[in-house]
Design an enzyme around this catalytic site. Structure first.
Site, short mmCIF file in Angstrom:
data_model
loop_
_atom_site.label_atom_id
_atom_site.label_comp_id
_atom_site.label_asym_id
_atom_site.label_seq_id
_atom_site.Cartn_x
_atom_site.Cartn_y
_atom_site.Cartn_z
CG ASP A 166 -0.11 -4.19 0.14
OD1 ASP A 166 -0.24 -5.32 0.64
OD2 ASP A 166 -1.08 -3.53 -0.29
CG HIS A 199 3.99 -11.77 6.37
ND1 HIS A 199 3.61 -10.62 5.70
CD2 HIS A 199 2.83 -12.37 6.75
CE1 HIS A 199 2.28 -10.55 5.69
NE2 HIS A 199 1.79 -11.60 6.30
CG LEU A 226 17.52 5.49 9.43
CD1 LEU A 226 16.91 6.44 8.40
CD2 LEU A 226 17.71 4.11 8.80
#
Ligand code: FPP
Length: 253
Positions: free
Chosen positions: A32, A49, A143
Site C-alpha cells: 500500500d 505503481h 518459493l
C-alpha cells in the site's frame, strides 16, 4: 523524475536466515502507498505503481534468499476495478510487463507462481500471460509466489463453498465430511498453510479482503513507510519483529 531502477543484489547488510531466531513459512504483503508516493513526488499514479514493482522485485528476491516457503502479494483486488480506467490500464500493463521481464529468472530460481483470484475476469492478454506463468513454473519446488489478481477473500470463500456444495450434491461427499481441512483444500492456497506474517505498508491497518481464512492466526505488522520506499532492511526489521512475537494460537502459554 523517471523510474528509479534500483540495482538488485547490492543489498549490503541484508540479513541471512541465520540472523533470525525464527522465520515465517508464509508471508503476505499488501503493497500500500503507491498513490501517496506518486503524489509526494508530483508524479502520476502509474509511476507510483511502477516504482512499487521495483520494490516488489527486491522483496521477492530476498524472500527467496531467506528460504521462506510462501509469499502472497496483493496486486489487484476485485475492488480495484473501481479505480479510473487510466489507473486500471496502467496496473494491467504493469502485470504484463512484470511477467515478461521476470519469468525467466523466477523459473530459473525454481519459483512456483500461483495466481490467486478469478483469471477469467481479466482481459485476454493478462489471463493468457498469468496462465502461461503458472503452467511454466507449476512443477517448480522453491518459493511459492502467490500473486493475487482480481482477488477477493470473500469471493474465494464463496467459490470454495460452491465447489463443496456441488460435490455434496453429486454425492461425492456428505455435508458432514466437510471440515476445516477440506475447506482449506478448496482455497487457491491449498497445501501451503496459513499466513504467519501479514505486512501492510503505509500505515493503513486493514485487511481489505485479503486472505481472510488464511490469516486466522497471522501476526500483523503495519510499517508506516510507503510501499515504493519499502526496502529490504524494512523487510528484515519486520521479520525480526515477527521473530519476537509470542504466538499462542488461543492457548495460555
Ligand atoms: C496500493 O497502493 C497498491 C495497489 C492497489 C496495487 C499494487 C500493485 C503493484 C505494486 C504492481 C502490480 C503488481 C505486479 C505483480 C506487477 P495505492 O494505489 O492504494 O496507494 P495509496 O493508498 O497511497 O493511493
Amino acid at each position: 523524475m523517471g523510474l528509479i531502477r534500483r540495482k538488485v543484489h547490492t543489498n549490503h547488510g541484508a540479513k541471512k536466515p541465520e540472523d533470525f531466531v525464527k522465520l515465517p513459512n508464509h508471508v503476505a504483503i499488501i503493497m500500500d502507498g503507491n498513490g501517496r508516493w506518486a503524489k509526494k513526488h508530483r508524479l502520476n499514479v502509474a509511476m507510483g505503481h511502477r516504482q512499487g514493482v521495483e520494490t516488489l522485485r527486491e522483496i521477492i528476491r530476498h524472500t527467496d534468499d531467506l528460504g521462506i516457503k510462501s509469499l502472497s502479494i496483493y496486486a489487484f483486488s476485485t475492488e480495484n476495478w473501481n479505480r479510473s480506467p487510466e489507473e486500471v490500464g496502467a496496473l494491467m500493463q504493469l502485470i504484463l510487463d512484470f511477467f515478461a521481464s521476470e519469468i525467466d529468472e523466477l523459473d530459473e530460481k525454481n519459483v512456483r507462481i500461483l495466481i490467486l483470484g478469478d483469471k477469467n475476469g481479466l482481459p485476454d492478454k493478462q489471463r493468457d500471460a498469468l496462465m502461461e506463468a503458472e503452467r511454466r513454473t507449476g512443477d517448480n519446488t522453491g518459493l511459492n509466489l502467490n500473486i493475487a489478481v482480481n482477488y477477493g477473500g470473500r469471493a474465494e470463500l464463496t467459490r470454495a463453498a460452491r465447489e463443496l456444495a456441488a460435490e455434496a450434491a453429486a454425492g461425492k461427499i456428505a455435508p458432514d465430511d466437510i471440515d476445516e481441512k477440506m475447506l482449506a483444500d478448496h482455497l487457491y492456497t491449498r497445501g501451503q498453510g496459513d499466513v504467519d506474517l501479514m505486512i501492510r505498508t503505509s500505515g493503513e491497518m486493514r485487511l481489505s479482503n485479503f486472505l481472510l481464512y488464511q490469516c486466522a492466526y497471522a501476526e500483523f505488522l503495519f510499517p508506516t513507510v510507503l510501499w515504493p520506499d519499502f526496502r529490504v532492511s524494512d523487510y528484515d526489521d519486520a521479520l525480526t519483529a515477527y521473530g519476537g512475537r509470542e504466538r499462542r494460537f488461543g492457548k495460555r502459554l
